[in-house]
Design an enzyme around this catalytic site. Sequence first.
Site, PDB file in Angstrom:
ATOM      1  N   ASP A  78      -0.376  -5.505   9.361  1.00  0.00           N
ATOM      2  CA  ASP A  78      -1.429  -4.561   8.983  1.00  0.00           C
ATOM      3  C   ASP A  78      -2.624  -5.416   8.545  1.00  0.00           C
ATOM      4  OD1 ASP A  78      -3.102  -2.654   7.952  1.00  0.00           O
ATOM      5  OD2 ASP A  78      -1.711  -1.898   6.441  1.00  0.00           O
ATOM      6  N   LYS A 108     -13.254  -1.054   6.478  1.00  0.00           N
ATOM      7  CA  LYS A 108     -13.860  -1.900   5.451  1.00  0.00           C
ATOM      8  C   LYS A 108     -14.848  -2.903   6.035  1.00  0.00           C
ATOM      9  CE  LYS A 108     -10.335  -0.168   2.980  1.00  0.00           C
ATOM     10  NZ  LYS A 108      -9.206   0.623   3.441  1.00  0.00           N
ATOM     11  N   TRP A 124       0.871  -1.188   0.000  1.00  0.00           N
ATOM     12  CA  TRP A 124       0.000   0.000   0.000  1.00  0.00           C
ATOM     13  C   TRP A 124       0.904   1.233   0.000  1.00  0.00           C
ATOM     14  CZ3 TRP A 124      -1.825   2.980   4.644  1.00  0.00           C
ATOM     15  CH2 TRP A 124      -2.891   3.834   4.324  1.00  0.00           C
ATOM     16  N   ALA A 167      -6.391  -4.957   7.502  1.00  0.00           N
ATOM     17  CA  ALA A 167      -7.412  -3.956   7.162  1.00  0.00           C
ATOM     18  C   ALA A 167      -8.631  -4.577   6.482  1.00  0.00           C
ATOM     19  CB  ALA A 167      -6.805  -2.886   6.254  1.00  0.00           C
TER      20      ALA A 167
HETATM   21  C1  LMR Z   1      -6.920   1.816  -0.678  1.00  0.00           C
HETATM   22  O1  LMR Z   1      -5.877   1.167  -0.648  1.00  0.00           O
HETATM   23  O2  LMR Z   1      -7.494   2.138  -1.737  1.00  0.00           O
HETATM   24  C2  LMR Z   1      -7.586   2.207   0.611  1.00  0.00           C
HETATM   25  O3  LMR Z   1      -6.864   1.697   1.693  1.00  0.00           O
HETATM   26  C3  LMR Z   1      -7.858   3.647   0.699  1.00  0.00           C
HETATM   27  C4  LMR Z   1      -6.645   4.475   0.944  1.00  0.00           C
HETATM   28  O4  LMR Z   1      -6.645   5.216   1.935  1.00  0.00           O
HETATM   29  O5  LMR Z   1      -5.681   4.423   0.153  1.00  0.00           O
END
Ligand code: LMR
Length: 394
Positions: free
Chosen positions: A208, A243, A127, A210
């Site tokens: 992490d 989420k 991410w 999520a």
């Molecule tokens: C994503 O990866 O699209 C989500 O976790 C939203 C974000 O904050 O980037």
Amino acid sequence: MFETLQSPAADKILALMQTFRDDTRDNKIDLGVGVYKDETGNTPVMRSVKAAEQQLVNEQTTKAYTGLAGDPAFADAMIDLVLGDTVPRERIAAVATPGGTGAIRQAMEFIKRASPDAAVWVSNPTWPNHPSIIKYLGMKLGEYRYFDEDTCGVDFDGMMTDLGTVAAGDVVLLHGCCHNPTGANLTLAQWGAVIAVVKDRGAVPMIDIAYQGFGDGLADDAAATRMVAESFDEVLIAASCSKNFGVYRERTGILMAIGRNADDTKLAQGNLAFLNRQNYSFPPDHGARVVTMILTDPALRADWEEELETTRLGMLDLRQQLADELRRLSNSDRFDFLAVHRGMFSRLGTSPENVEKLRADYGIYMVGDSRMNIAGLNADTIPVLARAIIDAGI
Ligand code: LMR
């Protein structure tokens, strides 16, 4: 002084959200930001969340501050959801945070405070906000290989080789389930091997998580996190409720720090509360209270679990439909990985040029690294996407 500022690099996910909004084509398809959408394109408030909020409005008698660590009942409920009873409660420090991102940020500050020279290792890819926060805080960043572009699965050999070079005291950041951005995940046997190498190197794992409940179910999605928690003296866990409770804008998350013993954990708890105080004082409580009510009320919880399960199965069904359609159109099995991936995302494994072509020629928006939000699809858009992928020569 403002004139001395430099423009920050745009976050590619948020920049894409804006480009999508600005696109006037009415057949455009948004597979960008990770927000769940139902078949009508809405991101609904979950039934149990609505019910808990209504109850909260009626029952809440004060909006005075909670504690610096947030409501202890929230911590207990979330520790139970993520870890079950795998670790004694006296070894777990926890603070509520503004969303999962808040938990990641506090974790990095915590690591920096405890061990300023430690490098934090992230998967390549990960991410984008992970490396962004680490670099912003001036911390050392390491990367381990994760994704095999040819198979669109995990590059397990590459991952193990790179983790074998991690220094003692470094932190290895792992996605508990539903890897973002790839959708490719480790098997439990592979998790066992990862745990062994991280332990062997004397590094500290950080998880992490999520998307618990979006992959293989609430318990299965927590299995790897629990294995890690049981295997180390010290573990950091950042969990998001955005989420799985659909409370994105309420900013509801938690950072847990598992310590060696009760004394270390107390020290960790004090430091986490201090970091909350420095950054925003008291963490937001509305989302945390709603989540706590849902997790501790049998009827609300049953309804939440049922709706989450329907959501999960819906995404699995979309994956299968897309893989089937691509199998039919390409007359090959090269897109079958889409049905094997788990969570909200899949990385298609194509070039940024092809991603741009899909956007410009077909109005299909995915992140530049070819990450698609599977939940952004529906029965009508799957054939459109599959046809565009084939016609674009991917
Ligand atoms: C994503 O990866 O699209 C989500 O976790 C939203 C974000 O904050 O980037």
